[in-house]
Write a protein that holds these residues in place. Structure first.
Motif, PDB file in Angstrom:
ATOM      1  N   MET A   1      -2.453  35.499  -3.683  1.00 58.50           N
ATOM      2  CA  MET A   1      -2.664  35.156  -5.182  1.00 58.50           C
ATOM      3  C   MET A   1      -1.286  34.628  -5.974  1.00 58.50           C
TER       4      MET A   1
ATOM      5  N   MET B   1      -9.916  34.963  -7.215  1.00 59.84           N
ATOM      6  CA  MET B   1      -9.348  36.086  -6.169  1.00 59.84           C
ATOM      7  C   MET B   1      -8.962  37.313  -7.309  1.00 59.84           C
TER       8      MET B   1
ATOM      9  N   GLY C   1     -10.432  40.136   1.779  1.00 59.42           N
ATOM     10  CA  GLY C   1     -10.241  41.106   0.833  1.00 59.42           C
ATOM     11  C   GLY C   1     -11.603  42.019   0.691  1.00 59.42           C
TER      12      GLY C   1
ATOM     13  N   TRP D   1      -2.213  37.404   7.958  1.00 63.13           N
ATOM     14  CA  TRP D   1      -3.384  38.315   7.853  1.00 63.13           C
ATOM     15  C   TRP D   1      -4.361  38.039   8.712  1.00 63.13           C
TER      16      TRP D   1
ATOM     17  N   LEU E   1      -1.712  34.035   4.638  1.00 67.55           N
ATOM     18  CA  LEU E   1      -3.023  34.131   5.089  1.00 67.55           C
ATOM     19  C   LEU E   1      -3.100  34.106   6.564  1.00 67.55           C
TER      20      LEU E   1
ATOM     21  N   ALA F   1      -9.341  34.472   1.682  1.00 67.27           N
ATOM     22  CA  ALA F   1      -8.571  35.427   1.206  1.00 67.27           C
ATOM     23  C   ALA F   1      -9.666  36.453   0.437  1.00 67.27           C
ATOM     24  N   ILE F   2     -10.583  35.869  -0.080  1.00 65.20           N
ATOM     25  CA  ILE F   2     -11.543  36.699  -0.895  1.00 65.20           C
ATOM     26  C   ILE F   2     -12.502  37.223   0.481  1.00 65.20           C
TER      27      ILE F   2
ATOM     28  N   SER G   1      -3.861  45.077   0.837  1.00 73.69           N
ATOM     29  CA  SER G   1      -3.759  44.404  -0.376  1.00 73.69           C
ATOM     30  C   SER G   1      -2.452  43.434  -0.707  1.00 73.69           C
TER      31      SER G   1
ATOM     32  N   TYR H   1      -1.130  41.336   1.462  1.00 72.16           N
ATOM     33  CA  TYR H   1      -1.224  40.208   1.660  1.00 72.16           C
ATOM     34  C   TYR H   1      -2.201  39.227   0.396  1.00 72.16           C
ATOM     35  N   PHE H   2      -3.378  40.028   0.039  1.00 72.84           N
ATOM     36  CA  PHE H   2      -4.055  39.353  -0.937  1.00 72.84           C
ATOM     37  C   PHE H   2      -3.033  38.905  -2.142  1.00 72.84           C
ATOM     38  N   THR H   3      -2.316  40.175  -2.486  1.00 73.39           N
ATOM     39  CA  THR H   3      -1.673  39.749  -3.845  1.00 73.39           C
ATOM     40  C   THR H   3      -0.413  38.807  -3.577  1.00 73.39           C
TER      41      THR H   3
ATOM     42  N   THR I   1     -12.175  39.131  -7.735  1.00 71.61           N
ATOM     43  CA  THR I   1     -12.346  40.128  -6.626  1.00 71.61           C
ATOM     44  C   THR I   1     -11.821  41.509  -6.635  1.00 71.61           C
TER      45      THR I   1
END
Length: 306
Positions: free
Chosen positions: A102, A278, A141, A120, A117, A137-138, A95, A97-99, A281
């Protein structure tokens, strides 16, 4: 007991996350590389032997410790289950990376978003547009939430701590040894790949069903039924189609990379992906987890009542 162990492990993981490059995973990776070097002679049976030498001892030890502790005190067995879950699951293993992606997209910083990205996914994202960054990314995730949270939880509920260990190790070896094009490597890793495929068959569908229940159910089921078979990896297709339909966002589709256009099947339905989707998600994954925890709680109560 299983509900309490799950709740405690999730809470500890939020307060003190265990990163992907932690000593436990590094030691596991080194041992896997060592076994591959020793046993990979391009034959299927060598892959089976290496897989058993890698997985069976740890699963057996996990099971033996659990029953030994349970014989002394159910509380000790629960603490062992919490420790095992902490090592085998967790949002924070993907998470961050996702954060960061975003946050970078909200700031309009495409260079930083592409960098995170790329790290990741292990492949450059230097040519991605903002829409493509959000879309991939979604996808990562949704798949990551299944691989690091819902899959281990399902196996823990079904088989106890040994199930969580089995899932995590089978997932890593299936990805590390399986899916290679070189005939020498493909035969060696075929057992690891197929074992994880069958182990993950039911958990993946439970994850997809959870997304559908807490999101747009009709669109999720429609996308699952019509789109999932077209994705290269069927399990990922099920999760992405259901997740995209539940969110009302289009995933898959074309990507600009390596100086050309990569064509991929379309997953989901609705609008183009962006930073707001995102955020949606994140909400979908948390709602699905709450649903799973609620179901585990109901089963726990029913079992305690006899």
């Amino acid at each position: 007991m299983k509900f309490l162990a799950l709740f405690a492990a999730l809470l500890i993981e939020q307060l003190r996350p265990l990163r992907h490059g932690n000593p436990f995973y590094l030691a596991f990776t080194r041992y896997a590389n060592s076994l591959e070097q020793q046993f990979n002679a391009g034959q299927y049976r060598n892959g089976v032997i290496a897989w058993l030498l890698m997985v069976a001892p740890l699963v057996a030890v996990t099971l033996a410790v659990y029953y030994a502790l349970y014989g002394m005190s159910p509380l000790l067995a629960m603490l062992w289950g919490i420790a095992v879950l902490y090592l085998t699951m967790g949002f924070r293993q993907f998470s961050h990376y996702f954060t960061e992606i975003m946050h970078a997209l909200r700031q309009g910083d495409l260079a930083t978003a592409r960098d995170y990205l790329g790290r990741w996914r292990g492949e450059s994202a230097a040519e991605f547009s903002a829409n493509e960054i959000a879309r991939v990314a979604i996808e990562l995730g949704l798949v990551g939430s299944h691989r690091y949270v819902f899959g281990p939880v399902a196996c823990f509920v079904a088989l106890g701590p040994a199930g969580a260990v089995l899932y995590r190790m089978a997932a890593v070896l299936g990805e590390k040894w399986g899916g290679r094009r070189d005939p020498v490597f493909s035969e060696f890793g075929r057992f690891a790949e197929r074992f994880f495929f069958w182990l993950d068959w039911l958990p993946a569908r439970m994850t997809a069903a959870s997304f559908a229940i807490v999101g747009n159910f009709e669109d999720a089921v429609y996308c699952w039924r019509t789109q999932a078979p077209s994705w290269a990896t069927r399990v990922h297709g099920i999760i992405l189609a259901s997740g995209g339909g539940a969110l009302g966002v289009r995933l898959g589709d074309t990507l600009h990379q390596h100086g050309s256009v990569e064509f991929r099947p379309e997953m989901g339905i609705g609008d183009e992906a962006d930073v707001d989707y995102m955020q949606s998600t994140v909400g979908l994954i948390w709602r699905a987890l709450v649903l799973c925890m609620f179901l585990v709680l109901l089963v726990t109560i029913a079992y305690s009542l006899g």
